[in-house]
Design an enzyme around this catalytic site. Sequence first.
Site, short mmCIF file in Angstrom:
data_model
loop_
_atom_site.label_atom_id
_atom_site.label_comp_id
_atom_site.label_asym_id
_atom_site.label_seq_id
_atom_site.Cartn_x
_atom_site.Cartn_y
_atom_site.Cartn_z
N HIS A 55 0.85 -1.19 0.00
CA HIS A 55 0.00 0.00 0.00
C HIS A 55 0.89 1.24 0.00
O HIS A 55 2.06 1.18 0.38
CB HIS A 55 -0.90 0.01 1.23
CG HIS A 55 -2.02 -0.97 1.18
ND1 HIS A 55 -3.06 -0.94 2.08
CD2 HIS A 55 -2.27 -2.01 0.34
CE1 HIS A 55 -3.91 -1.92 1.80
NE2 HIS A 55 -3.45 -2.58 0.76
N GLU A 57 0.98 4.07 1.86
CA GLU A 57 1.53 4.51 3.15
C GLU A 57 2.63 3.57 3.61
O GLU A 57 3.68 3.99 4.10
CB GLU A 57 0.43 4.57 4.22
CG GLU A 57 -0.75 5.45 3.86
CD GLU A 57 -1.89 4.71 3.17
OE1 GLU A 57 -3.03 5.16 3.32
OE2 GLU A 57 -1.64 3.68 2.50
N CYS A 83 -6.03 2.18 5.35
CA CYS A 83 -6.83 0.98 5.62
C CYS A 83 -6.82 0.66 7.12
O CYS A 83 -5.84 0.90 7.82
CB CYS A 83 -6.32 -0.20 4.80
SG CYS A 83 -4.64 -0.76 5.21
N CYS A 93 -2.49 -0.15 7.34
CA CYS A 93 -1.76 1.13 7.27
C CYS A 93 -2.06 2.03 8.46
O CYS A 93 -1.18 2.76 8.92
CB CYS A 93 -2.06 1.83 5.95
SG CYS A 93 -1.34 0.93 4.55
#
Length: 152
Positions: A55, A57, A83, A93
């Site tokens: 992801h 981040e 998330c 995240c």
Amino acid sequence: MDTDTDDHRWMRYAIELAHKCPPAEAAYSVGAVIVDANGSEIATGYSRETDPQVHAEESALAKLDSHDPRLAGATIYSTLEPCSQRASRPKPCTQLILDAGIPRVVIAWREPALFVANCVGVELLQERGVAVTELPDLADDAMAPNAHLKLD
């Protein structure tokens, strides 16, 4: 420093990063930028930058030492709400941001219920004292790299 102007500038940069994401049928295209307290970029990331599961981040945070003192005053700009749960990694995240000690998060749009029925990333961050700013005027621009998904 004009926070509103800076927030928009950094979010536009995060949106540019989101456009670099290889489209995936089961994942959002997201960009992230981490900025220190002095307004300098310290890391960037985008979805699927280093592997098919990463992801934005997570990718940005992985480029920094977890004890980097700049994180204590940093802001992370993410085009999508971080998330709050995920199947592909041990930590979502939201937890990675909390573990890093980042005190401020800026997002452009909330995660819709396409893959996760009820993302509560913003709420979890706020419960732990993280300041969360939303930039709804940039939401459409942040959604644009996700045109491959059915976001009705």
